[in-house]
Every structure is written in structure tokens, then in C-alpha cells.
Design an enzyme around this catalytic site. Structure first.
Site, PDB file in Angstrom:
ATOM      1  N   ASP A 239       8.428  13.834 -10.355  1.00 20.12           N
ATOM      2  CA  ASP A 239       9.708  14.382 -10.948  1.00 20.12           C
ATOM      3  C   ASP A 239       9.231  15.496 -11.685  1.00 20.12           C
ATOM      4  OD1 ASP A 239       8.654  13.357 -13.150  1.00 20.12           O
ATOM      5  OD2 ASP A 239       9.911  11.833 -13.382  1.00 20.12           O
TER       6      ASP A 239
ATOM      7  N   ARG B 299      19.916   7.874 -18.876  1.00 17.87           N
ATOM      8  CA  ARG B 299      19.194   8.906 -19.571  1.00 17.87           C
ATOM      9  C   ARG B 299      19.863  10.317 -19.171  1.00 17.87           C
ATOM     10  NH1 ARG B 299      12.538  10.298 -19.150  1.00 17.87           N
ATOM     11  NH2 ARG B 299      12.794  10.455 -16.945  1.00 17.87           N
TER      12      ARG B 299
END
Length: 534
Positions: A452, A170
Site C-alpha cells: 500500500d 481510518r
């Protein structure tokens, strides 16, 4: 369609000090490849970012968000489908995510998951060492030379190098720049750096290993951004003489505008598509960014907004139906729980994960995400129960689903006002995550969850939204902020409390909401430029 691979001979400069083994990644040929990507697509990316800002203004001024009339023919056409699953991407029932940090990479590769998503975006604080070090981690993982011994003496070894999860990368989102690389005097778009370095060094290696270069694409907002990625894939494959269609990409549907263009996004990427993913926290974050000025989009504590809320059910069921209608995988959201040493807390966490994964599997998802290796067996067991020996359930087309625009936006029913505990939790999580991020750590275990950037974003924009609509008062927030800053400093004497407080005040307490905390925090705190080196 053929895309020219010629580009003007312009200069790409490295503006960071050299690090250990950086020369293995930042080779002249690799930098030339990234420079060609920047030359070919940098201006187009800038135009799309301007369009994002225009869209914010349109929706903020009252323009309705609807399924696009201009693409109704694409949605109505039953004939098109995405490419069939690529090698290593047929069975995706358990995907583990995490930063391309060497230790966490070994743990993920040993976890028994079917896919490892190496995350340069939400789980990585983009220091230059993390960016280049992540590329080295991926290269070493593919070459099966990632084993190492930590300073503590603990050994990290691949258990079965012949049977590892499929690697999917990603890159960072389109809104971010990489300030340590300049092309023609301007920072290179960060996703082109992450994609370009990995593709240059690892695409052919992955093909030779029987798989290919696979990606997760974050924070897309519309079909035009998907089209940009598709053209990048065509360009890169042609430039390196890799067969067209080798690249595969899964798009995270984590913005509310993208939820209205799921089919169009699949259509734009169809020869390179490997499906869609439901990104829970970023999706809620996007709702507040887009409609936070409206009282009918006022959300309660984030813990109360479960996936069973009507508007979240509409979003996930539409995603499954859309994917399976077009022959694509539908991948469920994150289980962020971290196994606890306390037996009661551990069982409670596992029970939540089991319910979440059972719902996803029964709704038709083909797999799901976990953040910790300890959750892999539970997720696999849950999907095994539904899938059996089948690699997926794409044939379950969910023709019973018919979602309207109004149902996607029916947030009013989400819950009640925020609690005092919810306010404190959001502030505490944001501050602790900010501190970790400023110190170069992008994935942090806090309160039994792996947090996150996505969870920090939803936490800080909720504070902003509650203040805007006066469901909490500024004095209360200031008092909690003072308390939590003091606790942060007491718990972690090395914490950058002044920087953390300033960052929180800039991103959560101003009249106008910054769309992301990361760009400004990156330029202020993580950029460390040296003299021009190339």
C-alpha cells in the site's frame, strides 16, 4: 467542556461530477455537517501543519528528540486511564485491513476477523469515486445490503450477516486535502471529509446496532494533533446529539515523534481512546523523513529491518507498556503476506507470519493486523494460544520495560549496506505501486505481499537516502529505473509509464525529499473537477 456548534453560514461546494448513488452520501445535511467541521477546525489544522514543518527544520538543524519535559507530570501521574473498551472492541485479537472497496469489504466481513479496518488512507487511491464509493460500501455493510454479483458472474454474499467484524474506519491523514469539496473557496481537509461523511450517515446506525462509530487515526505526530481529533469528536457528538464518549479511536504510532508522546496522545484522547497500534512501514518511513540527512540513521534493505532490530523492539515494547499502564489495547503491526499457490512459498510465508504474531502475543500485544483473509486463522490461533478465553491481556503491564530516548533512536545497529537486489526491489515496488495508485487502486499484491502507500513510501525514501549518502550511485539507480520502467510497460501495456517515471523522479531523485508522494500526485493526477454543483 462544551464546544459551540454554531458556525457561519458559508458555502461548501462539490466540484466533481455526480456518480452512481452519490446523492445518497452527498445529501445537503451531510454536506452541511462537513462544512461545519471545516469551519470549526480548518484553521487549526493549518496551524498544526505549519508546526510540522517547523519541527522538521528544528530536528534537521540538530535539536534533540526527547520525551517532552512539559508533560512529565502526565507521564508520572498513575491515576488516569483511558475509557473502558467499547462494545465490539473488547476482543481485537485479529484485525483485517483493506480499502472500502465492495468486493474486498465482503471478503473482510466474511473473514472471521474480530475487526475490519476500512482504510481510506494508505490502501485507497483517493479518486472521488473511491472516496464516495467507500462511504456507500460502509453504509451498505451496516445496513446488510452489501451482497452483489460481479461482472464476471461471481457472487459476493455475507455468510452470516448477524455476526460480522466490528467496523473501524481510518480516514486520510492531516496532510491531505479533498480537492473535490471546497469550503469558503479552500479544499476541505481530507480527514474531515472521511470522518464527517461516515459519522453523519453511520454513527447513529452503529449505535442502534449495539456498537458505535470507531476510528483509526493515522500519522499523528504529537499530542496537539490528538487533541484536535478529541475536540472534533466532542463537536460532532454534540452536533448530532450523540452521547459524549461514544466515539472511540485507536491511534497509529507510525511517526517517530509520536513514539515520544504515546502517553500524552492517550491522555488527550482518553475518554475516546481505544488504544495504540504499531505501524511498521510508516514508522521506518518517518525515521528517514526526520533523520535521513544523518549517516547514523542510514537504513539497510527494508527486508532486513525486522521487528527484532533493537530500535524497533524498543518502540514496540514501549507501546505495549504505555497502553497497558493506561488500560488501553496495544495492537500489533501488519502481516502483509498474500497466500501463494506454490506450496513451498505458501509455507514459507505462513512461517514468517507465525513467528511475527507469536512475538507480538508473547510481548503483550492484545491483537494484530493481517491484510488477507487467508491469514486470519493463523493470527487467531497464535493469539488464542496466549490469550485463551481472555479478550485481551491489558492486565499484563510490562513493568519490566524501561525504554530511553537513546534506545528509540539507536538505528545504527540496524544492518549493513543495501544490496543490488534491495535497490531493484525498492524501485520495482515503487513504480508498480505508483502505476496502480494513479489508476485508482490503493492496495496491490506485489511479490507475495499486499503493498500500500506505506510500503511505497519507505521504498522510495530509501532510494533517496542511499543516494544522498552515496552508498549507491545515481548511474546505477538510473539504469535500474530504465530497466524496471521497460518491464512495467511490457507486463502492463496500459501502464502510465511516463507519469510513473516522472512521479518517481520527483519523489525519490530530487535533492530535497518530498515528505509524502501523495499530495502532489493527487493534485496532478487524481483530481477531476467539474462545474460547481451545490
Amino acid at each position: 467542556m462544551t464546544i459551540t456548534t454554531s458556525a457561519p453560514a458559508r458555502r461548501l461546494d462539490v466540484l466533481a461530477a455526480p456518480g452512481d448513488r452519490h446523492d445518497e452520501i452527498l445529501t445537503p445535511a451531510a454536506l452541511d455537517f462537513v462544512g461545519k467541521l471545516a469551519a470549526a477546525f480548518g484553521e487549526r489544522r493549518q496551524s498544526l501543519m505549519k508546526e510540522r514543518r517547523r519541527q522538521v527544520l528544528r530536528l534537521g538543524s540538530g535539536s534533540p528528540l526527547v520525551f517532552p519535559v512539559a508533560t512529565s507530570a502526565v507521564r508520572a501521574d498513575p491515576s488516569w486511564r483511558v475509557a473502558p473498551p467499547a462494545p465490539g472492541l473488547s476482543d481485537r485479537r485479529v484485525e483485517i485491513t483493506g480499502p472500502p472497496d465492495r468486493r474486498m469489504a465482503v471478503n473482510a466481513l466474511n473473514s472471521g476477523a474480530h475487526v475490519w479496518m476500512a482504510d481510506f488512507e494508505d490502501a485507497t487511491a483517493p479518486t472521488w469515486d473511491n472516496v464516495v464509493g467507500g462511504q456507500l460500501t460502509l453504509l451498505d455493510a451496516i445496513e446488510r445490503r452489501i451482497d452483489f454479483t460481479a461482472e464476471s458472474g461471481k457472487e459476493y454474499r455475507l455468510k452470516d450477516p448477524g455476526r460480522l467484524p466490528t467496523i473501524v474506519v481510518r480516514p486520510r491523514g492531516w496532510h491531505l486535502d479533498e480537492a473535490h469539496l471546497e469550503f469558503d473557496g479552500r479544499p476541505v481537509p481530507a480527514p474531515l471529509v472521511d470522518f464527517g461523511l461516515y459519522f453523519f450517515h453511520c454513527a447513529r446506525r452503529q449505535i442502534d446496532a449495539g456498537q458505535g462509530p470507531y476510528f483509526y487515526l493515522p500519522k499523528l505526530e504529537n499530542r496537539y494533533e490528538a487533541r484536535l481529533w478529541n475536540d472534533i469528536f466532542l463537536f460532532a457528538q454534540e452536533l448530532l446529539d450523540i452521547p459524549r464518549g461514544t466515539v472511540r479511536a485507536t491511534v497509529l504510532i507510525e511517526t517517530v515523534t509520536a513514539a515520544f508522546e504515546m502517553e500524552e496522545i492517550l491522555y488527550e484522547l482518553r475518554e475516546h481512546s481505544s488504544g495504540l497500534n504499531a505501524g511498521r512501514w510508516d514508522y521506518l518511513f518517518s525515521l528517514i523523513k526526520t533523520f535521513g540527512h544523518r549517516t547514523d540513521f542510514l537504513l539497510p534493505d527494508r527486508a532486513q529491518v525486522t521487528m527484532t532490530a533493537p530500535f524497533m523492539r524498543a518502540y514496540t515494547e514501549l507501546l505495549v507498556r504505555t497502553c497497558h499502564k493506561r488500560g488501553a489495547h496495544a495492537i500489533g503491526g501488519m502481516a502483509a503476506q498474500v497466500p501463494s499457490k506454490d506450496p513451498a512459498a505458501h509455507e514459507a510465508a505462513l512461517a514468517k507470519v507465525r513467528l511475527d504474531k507469536e512475538r507480538e502475543a508473547e510481548d503483550g500485544f492484545d491483537g494484530s493486523w493481517v491484510a488477507h483473509p487467508g491469514l486470519v486463522p493463523l493470527c487467531r490461533e497464535t493469539f488464542d494460544h496466549v490469550l485463551g478465553e481472555r479478550p485481551h491481556q491489558i492486565d499484563r503491564t510490562r513493568d519490566d520495560v524501561d525504554v530511553t530516548a537513546a534506545e528509540l533512536l539507536s538505528v545504527r545497529r540496524a544492518g549493513g549496506p543495501p544490496s543490488a537486489e534491495g535497490v531493484r526491489t525498492n524501485i520495482a515496488v515503487t513504480l508498480r505501486y505508483y502505476d496502480a495508485w494513479l489508476r485508482g487502486q490503493g492496495a496491490v499484491a506485489l511479490g507475495g505481499l499486499m503493498e500500500d502507500a506505506a510500503t511505497a513510501e519507505i521504498a522510495r525514501v530509501q532510494i533517496w537516502q542511499w543516494l544522498r549518502h552515496r552508498v549507491i550511485d545515481r548511474q546505477t539507480v538510473t539504469q535500474v529505473l530504465d530497466d524496471e520502467i521497460e518491464r512495467l510497460g511490457a507486463e502492463y501495456p496500459w501502464a502510465r509509464v511516463e507519469d510513473v517515471r516522472e512521479l518517481f523522479e520527483r519523489t525519490a531523485l530530487q535533492p530535497e525529499l518530498p515528505l509524502f508522494f501523495t499530495p502532489d500526485a493527487y493534485s496532478r493526477h487524481l483530481v477531476r473537477r467539474a462545474e460547481r454543483l451545490s
